[in-house]
Design a protein around this motif. Structure first.
Motif: not given
Length: 573
Positions: A484-495
């Motif tokens: 993420n710090d290098r620019g990768v976008t992250v979506l997390m579906i989480t409980h």
């Protein structure tokens, strides 16, 4: 004097296929009416210990036992899985793998049918068990059509219907939303009291299990019992940090504030926590002197969702209704909400597995609704919630290398990239293992590694840390953070509200197919109305702030998150 219901005496076990034992010198007595929590890092022997209690070891998983193990007064080696099942009822982590009936009622009645119980008595006992667990209105429904919490109730009914003396739960919270998990712990406690059953829970989420009283916590590491303590005594010691188990967030916050955690403070739960005036002042001072949190980063828009609508064929109502939001490049965002809210459906539509009935999806400014699944997969990686639905190769290395080989990447580069992923995801010791030999959590790491090795521009992870111990959780999230710090976008579906709070500054909240909020994670977990609407659970930090008279609960939570980040940075220096 009471006789133990389960008694390990100098017990050890070694699987037939392994060189070293998995359990060493286990001495443990569990008495009738106790509630026991078994915790420990992955590979510590928790599941093996449970399999010894319910008879899967040595009857289903062969190996060499040493010492002695008795259940209900008889050595397990002189019993069978069938005979032990009348004493020990097991509710699996993966409830789908436990169902055998076409309806919930048939599934609950399964053991009674095997025991040739009369139909009249069977109906009475099934209804009684279903009423006790709150699933009586769904007896005619297929168990596979039920929610995660309902499935767990069916599984629980199916074991208590046989009047077992021990209820054994294998990670009961792993696949449940926070509110349902809280309900499940309350249900386990109520069933235990009303049936006078002994309860054994194997679970990573210590704070959530302690929502209801627990008599003892058995902490395991490297095949040995390293602590057998009351919850309060365990939280006052250093066992959890020493063995890589996440302690409750309010305990961590007290330590940051310099407040000593002692038994007289009744630290086992926020409801019982008793702080003196000086303790509350110390927490307030820590909150006031901590640096202001950094502003949320902003960037160029990467993903745009507009008026997205979707309905599954043959079902009433929309699974998603008029969803609108955007995600910038380099964001790490959580998608949260109750089971069935539409979170996984949204991810599948973004990846092209499902076609929306209306609306648009753009990536990097270009509409992608017409793109094929393989074309989207070049830029969007997706890790499903159930690892068994993704794995298609028998060996771990080959599974992680599959995508690279399909792209005709040179074998030398494949070797380097897969080896790196094995190390990052804690799978290096299992490089040449068959996938079938792995635990559920280990399989999850394999699927994550197989996606990350492709170096996607954006990744969507459905419950990325389910079944992971705190050490692997932290290592994996550190790697994800570096991406993420290098620019990768992250979506997390989480409980996992802890995960969201610590790593995702922003939360997109779904409920009943509607987007009901888009705000910071700290704001969400301090809003009781949103928490109830989305079946979430307020953070214990919010309760701690209230207890200490701090009016700015959101600011207090943000202070904690920033301190956590600083600690992680310091530990990596």
């Amino acid at each position: 004097m009471r006789e133990p219901l389960v008694l390990f005496e100098n017990f050890g076990f070694k699987y037939r296929a392994q060189v070293e034992p998995t359990l060493y010198d286990i001495n443990l007595a569990i008495y009738p009416g106790e509630k026991i929590l078994i915790a420990g890092p992955s590979g510590s022997g928790k599941s093996t210990l449970a399999h010894c209690i319910n008879g899967l070891i040595p009857f289903n998983y062969p190996g060499a036992c040493t010492g002695k193990l008795t259940v209900n007064g008889t050595e397990t080696k002189d019993q069978s899985v069938f005979s032990l099942s009348h004493t020990v009822g097991t509710v699996l982590q993966d409830t789908d793998g436990q169902f055998v009936g076409l309806t919930a009622g048939e599934d609950i009645a399964f053991s009674l049918e095997n025991n040739c119980v009369s139909q009249k008595e069977m109906v009475t006992r099934v209804k009684r068990a279903a009423q006790l667990t709150g699933i009586g209105d769904a007896l005619d429904v297929s168990p596979f059509e039920l929610s995660g919490g309902q499935k767990q109730r069916v599984s629980m009914s199916g074991v208590i219907v046989d009047d077992v003396r021990v209820l054994l739960f294998d990670e009961p919270l792993a696949n449940l939303d926070p509110a349902t998990g809280k309900t499940a712990i309350a249900l386990i406690d109520r069933v235990m009291r009303e049936t006078e059953t002994t309860v054994i829970i194997i679970e990573h989420r210590l704070e959530d299990v302690l929502y209801r009283p627990v008599d003892r916590v058995i902490l395991m590491a490297e095949g040995r019992i390293v602590a057998d303590e009351s919850p309060g005594a365990l939280l006052c010691g250093d066992w959890l940090s020493r063995y890589g188990i996440r302690e409750p967030l309010y305990i961590t916050a007290l330590k940051y504030a310099g407040v000593p955690v002692s038994l007289d403070k009744k630290p086992e739960h926020m409801e019982t926590l008793a702080l003196a005036g000086n303790d509350k002042k110390a927490v307030a001072r820590w909150y006031e002197t901590e640096a202001q949190p950094h502003a949320l980063p902003t960037g160029t828009e990467l993903l745009r969702i507009r008026h997205l609508t979707f309905r599954y064929p043959g079902r009433k109502g929309n699974a998603l209704n008029n969803i609108n939001f955007s995600v910038s490049k380099g964001e790490m965002t959580a998608i949260v909400g109750t089971n069935g809210a539409g979170k996984s459906t949204l991810a599948k539509i973004i990846c092209g597995f499902e076609k929306p009935d209306g609306g648009s999806i753009s990536l990097g400014g270009a509409e992608i609704s017409g793109d094929s699944i393989p074309k989207r997969a070049e830029r969007i990686g997706y890790v499903m919630q159930n690892p068994n639905q993704m794995i298609c190769k028998p060996l771990i290395f080959d599974e992680i290398a599959l995508g690279l080989r399909n792209k005709k990447i040179p074998e030398a580069e494949i070797e380097a990239r897969v080896t790196e992923m094995l190390s990052v995801c804690g799978l290096k010791p299992f490089r040449d293992w068959p996938v079938s030999a792995l635990s559920y959590g280990q399989k999850k790491r394999v699927t994550i590694a197989s996606v990350l090795v492709m170096e996607p521009e954006m990744i969507i992870l459905d419950e990325p840390t389910a079944g992971q111990d705190f050490r692997h959780y932290t290592e994996f999230m550190a790697f994800l953070q570096s991406l993420n710090d290098r620019g990768v976008t992250v979506l997390m579906i989480t409980h996992d509200m802890h995960l969201m709070l610590e790593y995702a500054p922003r939360a997109i909240v779904l409920s009943g197919g509607e987007l009901i909020a888009d705000l910071s994670s700290a704001e969400l977990l301090c809003d009781r109305n949103l928490i109830e609407a989305a079946s979430l659970k307020e953070t214990s930090l919010f309760r701690l702030a209230e207890l200490c008279g701090i009016n700015d609960a959101i600011g207090f939570v943000n202070r904690f998150v920033e301190t956590e980040k600083q600690k992680r940075v310091e530990s990596n220096v």
